[in-house]
Design an enzyme around this catalytic site. Structure first.
Site, PDB file in Angstrom:
ATOM      1  N   CYS A 115       0.819  -1.229   0.000  1.00 48.53           N
ATOM      2  CA  CYS A 115       0.000   0.000   0.000  1.00 48.53           C
ATOM      3  C   CYS A 115       0.847   1.271   0.000  1.00 48.53           C
ATOM      4  O   CYS A 115       0.348   2.338  -0.356  1.00 48.53           O
ATOM      5  CB  CYS A 115      -0.952  -0.002   1.192  1.00 48.53           C
ATOM      6  SG  CYS A 115      -2.117  -1.371   1.118  1.00 48.53           S
ATOM      7  N   HIS A 253      -3.147   7.469   1.764  1.00 44.17           N
ATOM      8  CA  HIS A 253      -3.568   6.136   1.334  1.00 44.17           C
ATOM      9  C   HIS A 253      -4.974   5.899   1.879  1.00 44.17           C
ATOM     10  O   HIS A 253      -5.258   6.182   3.040  1.00 44.17           O
ATOM     11  CB  HIS A 253      -2.594   5.100   1.882  1.00 44.17           C
ATOM     12  CG  HIS A 253      -3.074   3.689   1.714  1.00 44.17           C
ATOM     13  ND1 HIS A 253      -3.552   3.220   0.522  1.00 44.17           N
ATOM     14  CD2 HIS A 253      -3.159   2.663   2.605  1.00 44.17           C
ATOM     15  CE1 HIS A 253      -3.912   1.953   0.681  1.00 44.17           C
ATOM     16  NE2 HIS A 253      -3.687   1.592   1.927  1.00 44.17           N
ATOM     17  N   ASN A 283      -9.915  -0.016  -0.397  1.00 47.77           N
ATOM     18  CA  ASN A 283      -8.455   0.045  -0.374  1.00 47.77           C
ATOM     19  C   ASN A 283      -7.915  -0.553  -1.676  1.00 47.77           C
ATOM     20  O   ASN A 283      -8.009  -1.756  -1.900  1.00 47.77           O
ATOM     21  CB  ASN A 283      -7.957  -0.751   0.842  1.00 47.77           C
ATOM     22  CG  ASN A 283      -6.452  -0.695   1.006  1.00 47.77           C
ATOM     23  OD1 ASN A 283      -5.735  -0.293   0.100  1.00 47.77           O
ATOM     24  ND2 ASN A 283      -5.983  -1.111   2.175  1.00 47.77           N
TER      25      ASN A 283
HETATM   26  O1  UT7 Z   1      -3.644  -0.611   3.580  1.00 48.88           O
HETATM   27  C1  UT7 Z   1      -3.047  -0.726   4.831  1.00 48.88           C
HETATM   28  C2  UT7 Z   1      -3.546  -1.936   5.457  1.00 48.88           C
HETATM   29  N1  UT7 Z   1      -4.886  -1.983   5.898  1.00 48.88           N
HETATM   30  C3  UT7 Z   1      -5.395  -1.226   6.871  1.00 48.88           C
HETATM   31  O2  UT7 Z   1      -4.905  -0.183   7.203  1.00 48.88           O
HETATM   32  C4  UT7 Z   1      -6.596  -1.767   7.581  1.00 48.88           C
HETATM   33  C5  UT7 Z   1      -6.447  -1.609   9.057  1.00 48.88           C
HETATM   34  N2  UT7 Z   1      -7.506  -2.157   9.860  1.00 48.88           N
HETATM   35  C6  UT7 Z   1      -8.810  -1.797   9.761  1.00 48.88           C
HETATM   36  O3  UT7 Z   1      -9.172  -1.029   8.902  1.00 48.88           O
HETATM   37  C7  UT7 Z   1      -9.795  -2.326  10.787  1.00 48.88           C
HETATM   38  O4  UT7 Z   1      -9.098  -2.971  11.831  1.00 48.88           O
HETATM   39  C8  UT7 Z   1     -10.855  -3.298  10.190  1.00 48.88           C
HETATM   40  C9  UT7 Z   1     -11.818  -2.512   9.301  1.00 48.88           C
HETATM   41  C10 UT7 Z   1     -10.136  -4.381   9.395  1.00 48.88           C
HETATM   42  C11 UT7 Z   1     -11.650  -3.965  11.314  1.00 48.88           C
HETATM   43  O5  UT7 Z   1     -12.210  -3.016  12.181  1.00 48.88           O
HETATM   44  P1  UT7 Z   1     -12.155  -3.275  13.773  1.00 48.88           P
HETATM   45  O6  UT7 Z   1     -12.950  -2.205  14.397  1.00 48.88           O
HETATM   46  O7  UT7 Z   1     -10.704  -3.365  14.136  1.00 48.88           O
HETATM   47  O8  UT7 Z   1     -12.938  -4.649  13.910  1.00 48.88           O
HETATM   48  P2  UT7 Z   1     -12.420  -6.042  14.541  1.00 48.88           P
HETATM   49  O9  UT7 Z   1     -11.345  -6.648  13.708  1.00 48.88           O
HETATM   50  O10 UT7 Z   1     -12.139  -5.821  15.970  1.00 48.88           O
HETATM   51  O11 UT7 Z   1     -13.710  -6.948  14.400  1.00 48.88           O
HETATM   52  C12 UT7 Z   1     -14.803  -6.756  15.260  1.00 48.88           C
HETATM   53  C13 UT7 Z   1     -15.829  -7.854  14.990  1.00 48.88           C
HETATM   54  C14 UT7 Z   1     -15.306  -9.278  15.126  1.00 48.88           C
HETATM   55  O12 UT7 Z   1     -16.315 -10.023  15.766  1.00 48.88           O
HETATM   56  P3  UT7 Z   1     -16.206 -10.397  17.329  1.00 48.88           P
HETATM   57  O13 UT7 Z   1     -14.968 -11.219  17.438  1.00 48.88           O
HETATM   58  O14 UT7 Z   1     -16.102  -9.088  18.038  1.00 48.88           O
HETATM   59  O15 UT7 Z   1     -17.485 -11.122  17.579  1.00 48.88           O
HETATM   60  C15 UT7 Z   1     -15.183  -9.745  13.710  1.00 48.88           C
HETATM   61  O16 UT7 Z   1     -15.350 -11.128  13.563  1.00 48.88           O
HETATM   62  O17 UT7 Z   1     -16.341  -7.742  13.657  1.00 48.88           O
HETATM   63  C16 UT7 Z   1     -16.305  -9.024  13.034  1.00 48.88           C
HETATM   64  N3  UT7 Z   1     -16.095  -8.840  11.609  1.00 48.88           N
HETATM   65  C17 UT7 Z   1     -17.123  -8.616  10.756  1.00 48.88           C
HETATM   66  N4  UT7 Z   1     -18.442  -8.542  10.921  1.00 48.88           N
HETATM   67  C18 UT7 Z   1     -19.192  -8.275   9.839  1.00 48.88           C
HETATM   68  C19 UT7 Z   1     -14.943  -8.828  10.929  1.00 48.88           C
HETATM   69  N5  UT7 Z   1     -15.180  -8.584   9.620  1.00 48.88           N
HETATM   70  C20 UT7 Z   1     -16.516  -8.465   9.491  1.00 48.88           C
HETATM   71  C21 UT7 Z   1     -17.359  -8.207   8.400  1.00 48.88           C
HETATM   72  N6  UT7 Z   1     -18.685  -8.122   8.627  1.00 48.88           N
HETATM   73  N7  UT7 Z   1     -16.880  -8.019   7.154  1.00 48.88           N
END
Ligand code: UT7
Length: 326
Positions: A115, A253, A283
């Site tokens: 990225c 980005h 992204n």
């Molecule tokens: O390009 C550079 C690289 N990429 C980035 O910079 C991305 C960086 N990270 C992020 O953007 C965020 O961490 C995410 C958008 C990936 C995730 O957001 P988050 O607030 O950190 O969510 P999380 O990973 O803590 O997930 C929370 C919950 C989980 O469920 P439990 O364990 O709390 O029950 C996940 O299983 O959301 C669940 N989950 C989803 N639910 C619905 C994960 N993906 C999904 C989904 N739909 N697509």
């Protein structure tokens, strides 16, 4: 004494026709529009058609950038393509673009910094120009990220999309006032290979002889992104004796709207000065900075003389920033 500075004299971008909305994705994996929008700010992404390759996207963005710069491919003597999703393991996607632009002169190669690829490619081309080894360069970020997604993994497949963006750089002699000088003022690149496990592809020619799929510890990457991006922005400003309030636009980005908001808060910057396009294309890895740049140039937000800060962070971990007077 006169020295050479690289000016960005044109930009262009391209998004594939096919759009996949959050609602569409909710029929593929267990997700909702509400979850994707609230966690990332993404509403839709573009997906390359079957047979449409990274080089096709790159070529379209490059042609638009050349038209915007009003120069012919004959004047270009360097092409750098930033991509993680090349058409083939080799040759470089850049040489395919070179051939399709009808060029048999100059040199072309790919840069791999995921990225952060566009910021790395821009710094690389800028250095060739300032060293006198190239006069004008096409710098392209192009990705068909949809091809390396695991479409059963809801934690990653909802976050990425396909696209391309490009700029044309030309070396100009300058002896002018640094306070008004147009061009790339400085670039600042970093990597820290201790964090390869946070964001990677679980395949490759040497390890598995396959392409593999994207794997990410989203929360951890998020945490590093906000800290590293704020630091590199400060580094770029300090190197030029500037304050965040001197910036007209930050062109980041586009990974997650919440990362952009977090960076703005850390820099105590008005979030209205951050160009945000992640809603439209998710992204797109190396393509996202030039996609955002092209959007804000074409809609008239970015004007001649504006001070821009381009920044990115991605797998590696890699991160970097470029300070540019438009
Ligand atoms: O390009 C550079 C690289 N990429 C980035 O910079 C991305 C960086 N990270 C992020 O953007 C965020 O961490 C995410 C958008 C990936 C995730 O957001 P988050 O607030 O950190 O969510 P999380 O990973 O803590 O997930 C929370 C919950 C989980 O469920 P439990 O364990 O709390 O029950 C996940 O299983 O959301 C669940 N989950 C989803 N639910 C619905 C994960 N993906 C999904 C989904 N739909 N697509």
């Amino acid at each position: 004494m006169a020295r050479i500075i690289s000016q960005i004299i044109g930009c262009g971008s391209y998004l594939p026709e096919k759009i996949l909305t959050n609602e569409d994705l909710s029929h593929i994996v267990d997700t909702t529009d509400e979850w994707i929008t609230s966690r990332s700010g993404i509403r839709r992404r573009h997906i390359a058609a079957e047979g449409e390759l990274t080089s096709d996207l790159a070529l379209k963005a490059a042609e638009r950038a050349l038209a915007h710069a009003k120069i012919d491919a004959g004047e270009i003597d360097l092409i750098v393509v930033a991509t993680t999703t090349p058409d083939n393991t080799f040759p470089a996607t850049a040489v395919k673009v070179q051939a399709r632009l009808g060029m048999t002169h100059g040199f072309a190669f790919d840069v791999q910094a995921v990225c952060s690829g566009f910021v790395y490619a821009l710094a690389t081309a800028d250095n060739f120009i300032r060293a006198g080894q190239a006069k004008a360069a096409l710098v392209i970020g192009a990705e068909t990220f949809s091809r390396i997604l695991d479409w059963n993994d809801r934690t990653t497949c909802v976050l990425f999309g396909d696209g391309a963006g490009a700029v044309v750089l030309r070396g100009e002699e300058t002896g002018g006032d640094p306070a008004t000088q147009r061009g790339i003022l400085s670039s600042h690149l970093h990597s820290d290979g201790r964090y390869t496990d946070l964001l990677y592809v679980d395949g490759g020619p040497s390890s598995t002889k396959t392409v593999g799929h994207v794997r990410m510890e989203g929360k951890e990457v998020f945490r590093h992104a906000v800290v590293n991006l704020a630091e590199v922005v400060h580094e770029a400003l300090e190197a030029n004796g500037l304050e965040p309030s001197d910036l007209d636009w930050v062109v980041p980005h586009q990974a997650n709207k919440r990362i952009l908001d977090g960076t703005a808060r850390k820099l105590k910057m008005d979030s209205g000065k951050i160009v945000v396009t992640v809603e439209e294309h998710a992204n797109t890895s190396a393509a996202s900075v030039p996609l955002a740049l092209d959007t804000a140039v074409r809609d008239g937000r970015i004007k001649r003389g504006d001070l821009l800060l381009l920044e990115a962070m991605g797998g590696g971990l890699t991160w970097g920033a470029s300070l540019v007077r438009w």
